[in-house]
Design an enzyme around this catalytic site. Sequence first.
Site, PDB file in Angstrom:
ATOM      1  CG  LEU A  90      -1.958  -1.090   1.148  1.00 13.91           C
ATOM      2  CD1 LEU A  90      -2.755  -1.195   2.447  1.00 13.91           C
ATOM      3  CD2 LEU A  90      -2.760  -1.196   0.075  1.00 13.91           C
ATOM      4  CB  CYS A  91       4.301   1.977  -0.049  1.00 12.44           C
ATOM      5  SG  CYS A  91       4.853   1.521   1.316  1.00 12.44           S
ATOM      6  CG  HIS A  92       1.191   6.608  -2.007  1.00 14.53           C
ATOM      7  ND1 HIS A  92       1.098   6.555  -0.529  1.00 14.53           N
ATOM      8  CD2 HIS A  92      -0.014   7.077  -2.602  1.00 14.53           C
ATOM      9  CE1 HIS A  92      -0.336   6.962  -0.474  1.00 14.53           C
ATOM     10  NE2 HIS A  92      -0.865   7.184  -1.522  1.00 14.53           N
ATOM     11  CG  MET A 128       6.489   2.453   4.778  1.00 16.16           C
ATOM     12  SD  MET A 128       6.729   1.526   6.399  1.00 16.16           S
ATOM     13  CE  MET A 128       7.155  -0.200   5.455  1.00 16.16           C
ATOM     14  CD  GLU A 129       9.124   5.212   0.577  1.00 15.81           C
ATOM     15  OE1 GLU A 129       8.285   5.073  -0.458  1.00 15.81           O
ATOM     16  OE2 GLU A 129       8.892   5.624   1.601  1.00 15.81           O
ATOM     17  CG  ASP A 143      23.329 -12.927  -0.459  1.00 13.95           C
ATOM     18  OD1 ASP A 143      23.065 -14.271  -0.227  1.00 13.95           O
ATOM     19  OD2 ASP A 143      23.632 -12.325  -1.311  1.00 13.95           O
TER      20      ASP A 143
END
Length: 174
Positions: A90-92, A128-129, A143
């Site tokens: 739901l992030c833009h 969020m970014e 990794d």
Amino acid sequence: MARKTKAKTTKAEPTGTALTHIDAKGEARMVDVSAKPATERTAVAEGRVLMSKATLALIESGQAKKGDVLATARIAGIMAAKRTSDLIPLCHPLALSKVTIEIATDAKLPGCIVRASVKVTGPTGVEMEALTAVSVACLTIYDMIKAVERGVRIEGIHLIEKIGGKSGHYRAGA
């Protein structure tokens, strides 16, 4: 007789009165930000990758078999910030103006401290970014070194600071 005491609990501070990604029917939705003004917004997030001293020394010496661990993690974090809306439903999608990833090695942990700073001029924030950038940079470090140490731990990913927007300035622990 032993006296019982209640343990103190701390709650996360609420930031609003309702969940913005849930509509009146309780269904998930993307928030409409079209009426919000475009303002400069910045978010900073941080996380840690904990490992043995020997693995940290391998990273610092640049002798990891897969290559430069920290440079690869920085690039991965930047790429992740740019693709956050592809990963978080739901992030833009945002046209980011700046993404920086700083990775410091710390012999006391031992491990790496990963910090992302993300900036945009737009109608919605970039928390969020920043969090996605840190998460993916930490996963990339894992990794790159998992062949020599599988017990590496990723911990403490959190928002440090948010500047701009309707809700104003937030700083963790303030």
